[in-house]
Motif scaffolding. Sequence first.
Motif, PDB file in Angstrom:
ATOM      1  N   ARG A 145       0.820  -1.211   0.000  1.00 51.52           N
ATOM      2  CA  ARG A 145       0.000   0.000   0.000  1.00 51.52           C
ATOM      3  C   ARG A 145       0.857   1.265   0.000  1.00 51.52           C
ATOM      4  N   LEU A 146       1.941   1.238  -0.758  1.00 54.18           N
ATOM      5  CA  LEU A 146       2.802   2.429  -0.833  1.00 54.18           C
ATOM      6  C   LEU A 146       2.058   3.584  -1.484  1.00 54.18           C
ATOM      7  N   VAL A 147       2.376   4.786  -1.024  1.00 52.82           N
ATOM      8  CA  VAL A 147       1.833   6.002  -1.628  1.00 52.82           C
ATOM      9  C   VAL A 147       2.907   6.701  -2.456  1.00 52.82           C
ATOM     10  N   ASN A 148       4.130   6.700  -1.938  1.00 54.19           N
ATOM     11  CA  ASN A 148       5.262   7.296  -2.638  1.00 54.19           C
ATOM     12  C   ASN A 148       6.432   6.316  -2.638  1.00 54.19           C
ATOM     13  N   GLN A 220      17.041  16.293   5.498  1.00 49.68           N
ATOM     14  CA  GLN A 220      15.965  16.956   6.243  1.00 49.68           C
ATOM     15  C   GLN A 220      15.187  17.910   5.345  1.00 49.68           C
ATOM     16  N   HIS A 221      15.934  18.651   4.505  1.00 47.05           N
ATOM     17  CA  HIS A 221      15.271  19.575   3.584  1.00 47.05           C
ATOM     18  C   HIS A 221      14.388  18.811   2.601  1.00 47.05           C
ATOM     19  N   ALA A 222      14.923  17.691   2.079  1.00 49.16           N
ATOM     20  CA  ALA A 222      14.147  16.888   1.126  1.00 49.16           C
ATOM     21  C   ALA A 222      12.890  16.330   1.786  1.00 49.16           C
ATOM     22  N   GLU A 228       5.611  18.592   2.444  1.00 47.40           N
ATOM     23  CA  GLU A 228       4.790  19.664   1.872  1.00 47.40           C
ATOM     24  C   GLU A 228       4.074  19.183   0.615  1.00 47.40           C
ATOM     25  N   HIS A 229       4.822  18.433  -0.214  1.00 50.43           N
ATOM     26  CA  HIS A 229       4.209  17.908  -1.443  1.00 50.43           C
ATOM     27  C   HIS A 229       3.095  16.918  -1.107  1.00 50.43           C
ATOM     28  N   ASP A 235      -4.440  17.484  -0.286  1.00 54.97           N
ATOM     29  CA  ASP A 235      -5.460  18.514  -0.515  1.00 54.97           C
ATOM     30  C   ASP A 235      -6.093  18.355  -1.895  1.00 54.97           C
ATOM     31  N   VAL A 236      -5.241  18.058  -2.888  1.00 57.95           N
ATOM     32  CA  VAL A 236      -5.759  17.849  -4.245  1.00 57.95           C
ATOM     33  C   VAL A 236      -6.728  16.678  -4.271  1.00 57.95           C
TER      34      VAL A 236
END
Length: 304
Positions: A145-148, A220-222, A228-229, A235-236
């Motif tokens: 059930r992976l999403v990414n 950490q930035h990634a 955020e993505h 939301d989409v």
Amino acid sequence: MDLESIADELYGLHPTQFVEARAIRGAEARRAGKAKLAAEIAALRRPTLSAWASNLLVRSEPVQVARLLRLGEGLRQAHQDLARERLKRLSRQQHTLVGVLSRQARTLAAEAGHPIGEAAQRKVEQTLHAVLTDPAAAQEWASGRLVNALVAPVGFTAAAVATDVPVRPALTAHSARRRKTPPGPDLHVTSPKTAREKRLEDDRRRKLAQANREAEAAEQHARRREEEHQKAQADVERAEASLHELEERATELARQLHATAELRRRVRTELDNARHRATQTAPAARHARRAAQTALARLERLET
């Protein structure tokens, strides 16, 4: 109908089918009075193309899934034990198996009618490397059930188990005795070569520490950008589900409006026909009433 079975069904679908199927299941749950289940279904996120291909691989190749999970356990243990020979052997298996499985995922996707490209296949490979290095990633992948696509954690990547990575050797008896020997007076004098090597080693360590800090900061930035993505994608998907539900309601209302308009037309026709008959029968009714009154008057005269 429970969340587990619904999620299992949805994550077996191609991403282009996911949102509509999720909206249908959510609507079914709402009609059944299960508001909490409907909300949980709406929160399920649509998988990326590479995640779908990974899920397809897990569902279609259980034997290979078990093999990769066992290989990951062996690699992590060998890395922890600093077992160089075992790392070499398992690393060769790793490269072979990851290549085979990523190609198999691409083949399965094509057979399912939704071919994936090179970029998606690389994401599948990235996920497989993460499975080998991270137990949590392995568990998530094995659920189907992976999403990414998954990313290997910093500090234990695929490169960490490559055959050319040096493993710290065990301390030999000779070197141990040599370390325990008290230094003599001549050891206080450092040769130019030793000093240069020490400077190079210090410089290498500083660069390595800096690279580690930069890698951790980049990771950490990634992760923040990915979160955020993911939130934006959620939301989409929520908006798409709401729009789909509204479109269904609009379709149903349009159907009801059409049926109501048709019923109104029939009732109006019946009303016009009834009015026409009433107009036509009014003279006959008045004539019959007068005849009845005349007959009654004659009867009364005869009785007197």
